[in-house]
Design a protein around this motif. Structure first.
Motif, PDB file in Angstrom:
ATOM      1  N   ILE A  64       1.542   3.214   8.840  1.00 35.88           N
ATOM      2  CA  ILE A  64       0.348   3.194   9.692  1.00 35.88           C
ATOM      3  C   ILE A  64       0.633   3.695  11.098  1.00 35.88           C
ATOM      4  O   ILE A  64      -0.285   4.035  11.831  1.00 35.88           O
ATOM      5  CB  ILE A  64      -0.291   1.785   9.745  1.00 35.88           C
ATOM      6  CG1 ILE A  64       0.670   0.776  10.336  1.00 35.88           C
ATOM      7  CG2 ILE A  64      -0.738   1.362   8.362  1.00 35.88           C
ATOM      8  CD1 ILE A  64       0.054  -0.599  10.444  1.00 35.88           C
ATOM      9  N   ILE A  92      -2.236  -3.227   6.664  1.00 32.93           N
ATOM     10  CA  ILE A  92      -3.299  -2.317   6.271  1.00 32.93           C
ATOM     11  C   ILE A  92      -4.461  -3.153   5.740  1.00 32.93           C
ATOM     12  O   ILE A  92      -4.278  -4.056   4.922  1.00 32.93           O
ATOM     13  CB  ILE A  92      -2.801  -1.339   5.207  1.00 32.93           C
ATOM     14  CG1 ILE A  92      -1.727  -0.426   5.813  1.00 32.93           C
ATOM     15  CG2 ILE A  92      -3.954  -0.530   4.637  1.00 32.93           C
ATOM     16  CD1 ILE A  92      -1.142   0.567   4.840  1.00 32.93           C
ATOM     17  N   VAL A 119      -7.865   0.958   4.225  1.00 35.25           N
ATOM     18  CA  VAL A 119      -8.104   1.646   2.959  1.00 35.25           C
ATOM     19  C   VAL A 119      -9.374   1.059   2.366  1.00 35.25           C
ATOM     20  O   VAL A 119      -9.471  -0.159   2.191  1.00 35.25           O
ATOM     21  CB  VAL A 119      -6.948   1.408   1.975  1.00 35.25           C
ATOM     22  CG1 VAL A 119      -7.315   1.909   0.581  1.00 35.25           C
ATOM     23  CG2 VAL A 119      -5.666   2.074   2.465  1.00 35.25           C
ATOM     24  N   THR A 147      -9.393   6.465   3.828  1.00 34.78           N
ATOM     25  CA  THR A 147      -8.275   5.838   4.535  1.00 34.78           C
ATOM     26  C   THR A 147      -8.161   6.355   5.954  1.00 34.78           C
ATOM     27  O   THR A 147      -8.715   7.407   6.293  1.00 34.78           O
ATOM     28  CB  THR A 147      -6.955   6.186   3.822  1.00 34.78           C
ATOM     29  OG1 THR A 147      -6.795   7.610   3.826  1.00 34.78           O
ATOM     30  CG2 THR A 147      -6.948   5.689   2.382  1.00 34.78           C
ATOM     31  N   GLY A 148      -7.412   5.630   6.755  1.00 33.98           N
ATOM     32  CA  GLY A 148      -7.080   6.127   8.090  1.00 33.98           C
ATOM     33  C   GLY A 148      -7.126   5.051   9.144  1.00 33.98           C
ATOM     34  O   GLY A 148      -7.624   3.949   8.900  1.00 33.98           O
ATOM     35  N   PRO A 149      -6.604   5.394  10.309  1.00 30.22           N
ATOM     36  CA  PRO A 149      -6.543   4.417  11.394  1.00 30.22           C
ATOM     37  C   PRO A 149      -7.886   4.240  12.099  1.00 30.22           C
ATOM     38  O   PRO A 149      -8.110   3.227  12.757  1.00 30.22           O
ATOM     39  CB  PRO A 149      -5.511   5.018  12.347  1.00 30.22           C
ATOM     40  CG  PRO A 149      -5.573   6.488  12.095  1.00 30.22           C
ATOM     41  CD  PRO A 149      -5.955   6.664  10.651  1.00 30.22           C
ATOM     42  N   ILE A 157      -2.339   4.899  -3.985  1.00 26.51           N
ATOM     43  CA  ILE A 157      -3.303   6.001  -3.906  1.00 26.51           C
ATOM     44  C   ILE A 157      -2.561   7.226  -4.422  1.00 26.51           C
ATOM     45  O   ILE A 157      -1.610   7.693  -3.804  1.00 26.51           O
ATOM     46  CB  ILE A 157      -3.795   6.187  -2.465  1.00 26.51           C
ATOM     47  CG1 ILE A 157      -4.327   4.841  -1.925  1.00 26.51           C
ATOM     48  CG2 ILE A 157      -4.874   7.256  -2.403  1.00 26.51           C
ATOM     49  CD1 ILE A 157      -4.707   4.880  -0.452  1.00 26.51           C
ATOM     50  N   VAL A 163       2.619   3.814   2.801  1.00 24.15           N
ATOM     51  CA  VAL A 163       1.820   4.423   3.865  1.00 24.15           C
ATOM     52  C   VAL A 163       2.365   3.894   5.191  1.00 24.15           C
ATOM     53  O   VAL A 163       2.614   2.696   5.332  1.00 24.15           O
ATOM     54  CB  VAL A 163       0.336   4.031   3.698  1.00 24.15           C
ATOM     55  CG1 VAL A 163      -0.474   4.487   4.898  1.00 24.15           C
ATOM     56  CG2 VAL A 163      -0.226   4.615   2.405  1.00 24.15           C
ATOM     57  N   ALA A 174      -2.362  -6.074  13.451  1.00 25.94           N
ATOM     58  CA  ALA A 174      -1.903  -4.710  13.695  1.00 25.94           C
ATOM     59  C   ALA A 174      -0.812  -4.252  12.712  1.00 25.94           C
ATOM     60  O   ALA A 174      -0.609  -3.065  12.514  1.00 25.94           O
ATOM     61  CB  ALA A 174      -1.393  -4.591  15.127  1.00 25.94           C
ATOM     62  N   SER A 210     -10.706   6.907  -2.624  1.00 29.06           N
ATOM     63  CA  SER A 210     -10.299   6.002  -1.558  1.00 29.06           C
ATOM     64  C   SER A 210     -10.401   6.717  -0.219  1.00 29.06           C
ATOM     65  O   SER A 210     -10.083   7.897  -0.111  1.00 29.06           O
ATOM     66  CB  SER A 210      -8.872   5.522  -1.790  1.00 29.06           C
ATOM     67  OG  SER A 210      -8.859   4.721  -2.959  1.00 29.06           O
ATOM     68  N   TRP A 239      -5.834   0.219  10.760  1.00 29.58           N
ATOM     69  CA  TRP A 239      -5.598   1.164   9.661  1.00 29.58           C
ATOM     70  C   TRP A 239      -6.157   0.549   8.376  1.00 29.58           C
ATOM     71  O   TRP A 239      -5.767  -0.547   7.988  1.00 29.58           O
ATOM     72  CB  TRP A 239      -4.092   1.394   9.508  1.00 29.58           C
ATOM     73  CG  TRP A 239      -3.714   2.814   9.172  1.00 29.58           C
ATOM     74  CD1 TRP A 239      -3.168   3.723  10.017  1.00 29.58           C
ATOM     75  CD2 TRP A 239      -3.831   3.456   7.893  1.00 29.58           C
ATOM     76  NE1 TRP A 239      -2.940   4.912   9.339  1.00 29.58           N
ATOM     77  CE2 TRP A 239      -3.343   4.780   8.047  1.00 29.58           C
ATOM     78  CE3 TRP A 239      -4.322   3.068   6.643  1.00 29.58           C
ATOM     79  CZ2 TRP A 239      -3.310   5.700   7.003  1.00 29.58           C
ATOM     80  CZ3 TRP A 239      -4.303   3.989   5.605  1.00 29.58           C
ATOM     81  CH2 TRP A 239      -3.798   5.286   5.788  1.00 29.58           C
ATOM     82  N   ASP A 260       1.007   8.036   9.828  1.00 27.45           N
ATOM     83  CA  ASP A 260       0.079   8.721   8.931  1.00 27.45           C
ATOM     84  C   ASP A 260      -1.366   8.562   9.406  1.00 27.45           C
ATOM     85  O   ASP A 260      -1.819   7.450   9.666  1.00 27.45           O
ATOM     86  CB  ASP A 260       0.208   8.150   7.512  1.00 27.45           C
ATOM     87  CG  ASP A 260       1.596   8.375   6.911  1.00 27.45           C
ATOM     88  OD1 ASP A 260       2.218   9.408   7.221  1.00 27.45           O
ATOM     89  OD2 ASP A 260       2.056   7.507   6.145  1.00 27.45           O
ATOM     90  N   GLN A 261      -2.077   9.669   9.459  1.00 27.93           N
ATOM     91  CA  GLN A 261      -3.482   9.615   9.850  1.00 27.93           C
ATOM     92  C   GLN A 261      -4.395   9.389   8.654  1.00 27.93           C
ATOM     93  O   GLN A 261      -5.600   9.190   8.811  1.00 27.93           O
ATOM     94  CB  GLN A 261      -3.883  10.915  10.561  1.00 27.93           C
ATOM     95  CG  GLN A 261      -3.202  11.112  11.911  1.00 27.93           C
ATOM     96  CD  GLN A 261      -3.534   9.967  12.871  1.00 27.93           C
ATOM     97  OE1 GLN A 261      -4.689   9.748  13.210  1.00 27.93           O
ATOM     98  NE2 GLN A 261      -2.511   9.228  13.297  1.00 27.93           N
ATOM     99  N   SER A 262      -3.837   9.423   7.471  1.00 22.07           N
ATOM    100  CA  SER A 262      -4.623   9.224   6.252  1.00 22.07           C
ATOM    101  C   SER A 262      -3.656   9.087   5.101  1.00 22.07           C
ATOM    102  O   SER A 262      -2.470   9.402   5.229  1.00 22.07           O
ATOM    103  CB  SER A 262      -5.540  10.431   6.009  1.00 22.07           C
ATOM    104  OG  SER A 262      -4.745  11.564   5.760  1.00 22.07           O
ATOM    105  N   ALA A 263      -4.168   8.670   3.956  1.00 17.38           N
ATOM    106  CA  ALA A 263      -3.320   8.597   2.774  1.00 17.38           C
ATOM    107  C   ALA A 263      -2.882   9.995   2.357  1.00 17.38           C
ATOM    108  O   ALA A 263      -1.764  10.187   1.857  1.00 17.38           O
ATOM    109  CB  ALA A 263      -4.073   7.923   1.633  1.00 17.38           C
ATOM    110  N   CYS A 298       0.830  -1.199   0.000  1.00 16.74           N
ATOM    111  CA  CYS A 298       0.000   0.000   0.000  1.00 16.74           C
ATOM    112  C   CYS A 298       0.863   1.247   0.000  1.00 16.74           C
ATOM    113  O   CYS A 298       1.571   1.532   0.969  1.00 16.74           O
ATOM    114  CB  CYS A 298      -0.890  -0.046   1.230  1.00 16.74           C
ATOM    115  SG  CYS A 298      -2.249   1.072   1.102  1.00 16.74           S
TER     116      CYS A 298
END
Lengths: 230, 230
Positions: free
Chosen positions: A50, B9, B93, B82-84, A95, A48, B6, B80, B91, A53-56, A11
């Motif tokens: 994890i 993604i 996508v 995304t995020g935790p 992405i 990415v 964990a 897309s 996390w 990063d809080q988002s892509a 990813c």
DNA sequence: ACAATAGTGTCTTTCAGACACTATTTC
DNA sequence: GAAATAGTGTCTGAAAGACACTATTGT
């Protein structure tokens, strides 16, 4: 850091960083410092993370900063590119984002940073060529009805300069009167009280800057600049 | 099957399947049959299968078929997400797609398939509400200058029916003469040599169908139906 | 004064919307 | 023939492009 193996989807994010040089759109490519495609020119991209990063979108901004030193005021998601074949390491998701910046904020062309005209793209690894072409389509179609191209200008600029930027992006001349009507309608600019001398002998042009509200977002028109596209 | 933990993604696709019922856009939601959010209504979605899917688009089509039995002639990537925090498993996508289909091909509303009006969305798990709203924005803006809404019609339809579909999507009346000029300009329809009786006493309307070239892709206008949006 | 480009006024053309008229069906 | 909706002709107003004119600088 994700540890890719056959079980895992890879990813990543990739950024199409565009700028204008000599009235031509250019894309920033970096020499890859690791496998796969080590030493090839490719889009700035990376995994990415994890853990951070809080988002892509965060990942894209981080990658852009780490690899080019640039913080772009405009960074938008383009699309995701996926499949088993696009990356030799395995099934991958990229992405993709695009950004527009003035040439003046680019670092010197060395250290593996290359700025190449979009109509003379070298062959690129992964599906980066396709990503760049999608980005160009998006930028050109959005430029028909929004303030997007102003991000290619510096802090301040004149209307003739801005029109030239639009014309470079769209690849064709725009009627001056219509262009000024549209800019006025967009309401995104404010005059600065200094003027600008043209290098040679002529009437100086008014300098403008983006209004604060539009520093990081676009202004849209209902009807578009009617530069033929389609 | 990816085994989320964990380190990994979570990579999924979600589909916003839209249809028109009683002149209102509706979205298809399914009752989830597993955790997280078991028994909640959510968008049809699922993991990308790296062993069988050749792309995220394949995954979206597969998920749609498996969960609803539908093969949609129009299925486009939306964006897309995304995020935790959007998925409690970690996390994640989600590559989101949207599709438009005529109500007639939906399965009976049972077996956990719910068709709900988009302006009365229940609260949804994950960030599915945001995904649906993005899809609606996209569909409405694309409907201003393309043939997109025809995918909400069946095989054949009359121009007054098609106009009603556009009006439902855009949420406002359209000028009949302008609409017909635009449809003609789009060049996407061909007349069928049968006619249609309206249920009651009036002149019958000509039936049309999509030209073969446009069965799976859109036709675009330069200038748009000038239904005010923005 | 002249060259050069900025900026504006205005006419023409193109396109969208309003409206009314004709067409074709059932009752 | 009346009611109802399909389909079209045509006028009007708005918006885009063409073009020419004025404005302001350096030489």
């Amino acid at each position: 850091m994700p540890r890719p193996d056959a079980e895992t989807i890879i990813c990543t994010v990739d950024v199409v960083l565009l700028t204008l040089r000599q009235d031509q759109l250019h894309v920033v490519l970096l020499k890859r410092d690791r496998e796969p495609f080590r030493n090839a020119l490719a889009l700035p991209g990376g995994y990415v993370h994890i853990d951070t990063d809080q988002s892509a979108s965060d990942a894209a901004a981080r990658v852009l900063l780490e690899k080019t030193g640039i913080v772009s005021p405009y960074l938008e998601q383009l699309a995701s590119f996926t499949g088993p074949g696009r990356d030799p390491r395995g099934w991958s998701v990229s992405i993709a984002y695009y950004a527009l910046v003035p040439e003046s904020i680019l670092p010197a062309q060395d250290e593996g940073i290359h700025v190449v005209p979009v109509n003379r793209l070298p062959s690129l690894p992964f599906d980066h060529k396709s990503i760049v072409e999608h980005a160009l389509d998006r930028v050109r179609s959005k430029s028909l009805y929004s303030s997007l191209p102003v991000y290619l200008c510096g802090e301040s600029f004149t209307l003739p300069q801005l029109q030239a930027v639009y014309e470079s992006v769209l690849g064709e001349p725009i009627n001056k009167v219509s262009f000024r009507r549209k800019v006025d309608e967009l309401g995104m600019l404010e005059a600065i009280e200094g003027e600008m001398q043209s290098g040679r002998a002529n009437r100086p042009a008014q300098l403008y800057r983006l209004r604060r509200e539009f520093r990081h977002s676009l202004s849209m028109l209902d009807r578009g600049l009617n530069s033929r596209m389609s």
